[in-house]
Design an enzyme around this catalytic site. Structure first.
Site, PDB file in Angstrom:
ATOM      1  CG  ASP A   1      -1.987   0.965   1.151  1.00 18.99           C
ATOM      2  OD1 ASP A   1      -2.982   0.680   0.371  1.00 18.99           O
ATOM      3  OD2 ASP A   1      -2.116   2.132   1.725  1.00 18.99           O
TER       4      ASP A   1
ATOM      5  CE1 TYR B  28      -4.975   6.704  -1.032  1.00 19.78           C
ATOM      6  CE2 TYR B  28      -5.418   6.590   1.562  1.00 19.78           C
ATOM      7  CZ  TYR B  28      -5.391   6.217   0.106  1.00 19.78           C
ATOM      8  OH  TYR B  28      -5.238   4.699   0.344  1.00 19.78           O
TER       9      TYR B  28
ATOM     10  CG  HIS C  82      -4.527  -4.043   0.246  1.00 17.25           C
ATOM     11  ND1 HIS C  82      -3.962  -3.548  -0.922  1.00 17.25           N
ATOM     12  CD2 HIS C  82      -4.227  -2.945   0.959  1.00 17.25           C
ATOM     13  CE1 HIS C  82      -3.427  -2.437  -0.580  1.00 17.25           C
ATOM     14  NE2 HIS C  82      -3.662  -1.838   0.565  1.00 17.25           N
TER      15      HIS C  82
END
Length: 385
Positions: free
Chosen positions: A180, A314, A363
């Site tokens: 990630d 982000y 993930h």
């Protein structure tokens, strides 16, 4: 104390915070279920009520806190930011230092089950020559590395901080691993310190994707596996990417709800644990231990870092992983069933020397398939020591 001091750290959440969590969980204002109460419209009310009830009545934070405290933990200040990290030195004389970087919505708790096998392979039936000194920092703005004091923590700055951390610990040569966000920070480590990073191991890397949409003539050159990954990228952009838009544009607005409501925080995190674990049709707690899921959520809750984690993760001035030079550092990739990285695109910015596709795992690699991840890390670094 000086800026470069490394201070021992021990987690000790005040009892008042535990009591407050239980009070808030007991007083939750639950929404009415939408028609069908299914995962298609988000986290189902029926399911989340059961998980929240366990968080209130069954989850033993003190026991999980003690598990975290069973590993040596420290804090230091780097570039004006307090950085929390776990540091386990191997007893093997030839151990290679390895920095592990988590992502969102994860935490250092992702790696708890692989610390022992990585640092003490002898005790886990493996070759002691594969031992690592394990360093696991919390990303700036996440957990006990939060909040952040300014907003310029992109992957390059984080990588420089990690290199400084490894230098302070006395490690001149080391490896890097991550998924990630960690799969973007780790290659940056190779770019900021190519003479010190001996190898980079990645899973779940968002930096291994082509620009979308893909032209039909290029799509035709892909294998069936690669085309499947393109289809899943397209599905993600259509159906699952809303959280990125919110966190990248309005992290402060989002933070009020997540910091005030534990059920809101839990739902926001568990939505992704259900979407990103494999196989998706299983519930998250059928793949990852329920207490580990709640320990991860608790780290966000008790540290009030939902907003700063969203912001660092982000809300960046430049897109993650765009336009990077190839560091030349040997890079290995373990692509799990949920992952969508494609080797030919990863090779544009990375020196890929090992790429392994497997048909299981999601993930959250260290949580879902810790043994497979550990074995692949060992195998990749074996010739780089």
């Amino acid at each position: 104390m000086h800026e470069h001091d490394i201070r021992p750290f021990r987690i000790d959440i005040p009892q008042a915070d535990l009591d407050d969590l239980r009070t808030r969980l007991a007083g939750t204002r639950w929404p009415d279920p939408l028609p069908g109460d299914s995962w298609q419209t988000g986290v189902p009310v029926t399911w989340l009520r059961q998980l929240a009830d366990y968080w209130q009545h069954g989850h033993d934070w003190r026991a999980n806190e003690a598990q975290l405290n069973g590993f040596p933990q420290f804090t230091t200040r780097i570039d004006g930011q307090s950085v929390y990290f776990i540091h386990v030195r191997s007893r093997e004389p030839g151990a290679l230092p390895l920095v592990l970087t988590h992502g969102w919505p994860g935490s250092v708790a992702e790696f708890l089950d692989v610390i022992g096998p990585l640092s003490d392979p002898r005790a886990h039936g493996a070759d002691p020559a594969d031992a690592f000194h394990v360093v696991i920092p919390a990303l700036p703005g996440f957990g006990f590395s939060g909040p952040t004091t300014d907003g310029r923590w992109d992957t390059t700055r984080i990588a420089r901080a990690w290199d400084e951390l490894m230098a302070r610990l006395g490690y001149d040569r080391y490896g890097a691993q991550g998924g990630d966000i960690g799969a973007l920070v780790s290659p940056q480590l190779g770019r900021v310190a190519p003479d010190r990073v001996v190898g980079i191991h990645l899973n779940g890397g968002p930096g291994m994707l082509p620009p979308m949409p893909l032209p039909p003539d290029e799509l035709a050159t892909l294998s069936d596996l690669e085309r499947d990954r393109i289809r899943r990228i397209e599905k993600f952009m259509r159906e699952e990417s809303g959280y990125i838009a919110i966190q990248a544009t309005r992290p402060q607005t989002l933070a009020y709800g997540l910091t005030d409501s534990p059920v809101g925080q839990l739902a926001w995190i568990m939505d992704k644990f259900r979407e990103w674990t494999h196989p998706q049709e299983k519930l998250p707690e059928d793949i990852i231990d329920r207490d580990r899921l709640l320990t991860n959520a608790s780290l966000y809750w008790f540290t009030r870092t939902a907003g700063s984690a969203a912001y660092v993760g982000y809300a960046q001035e430049t897109a993650w992983g765009t336009g990077n030079p190839n560091s030349g550092v040997p890079t290995g990739v373990l692509a799990f069933a949920h992952d969508v990285g494609i080797r030919r695109y990863a090779e544009r910015e990375n020196t890929i020397v090992r790429w392994t596709d497997i048909d299981k795992g999601g993930h959250f690699a260290a949580l879902e398939e810790g043994a497979l991840l550990t074995d692949d890390i060992r195998a990749f670094f074996r010739d780089l020591r």
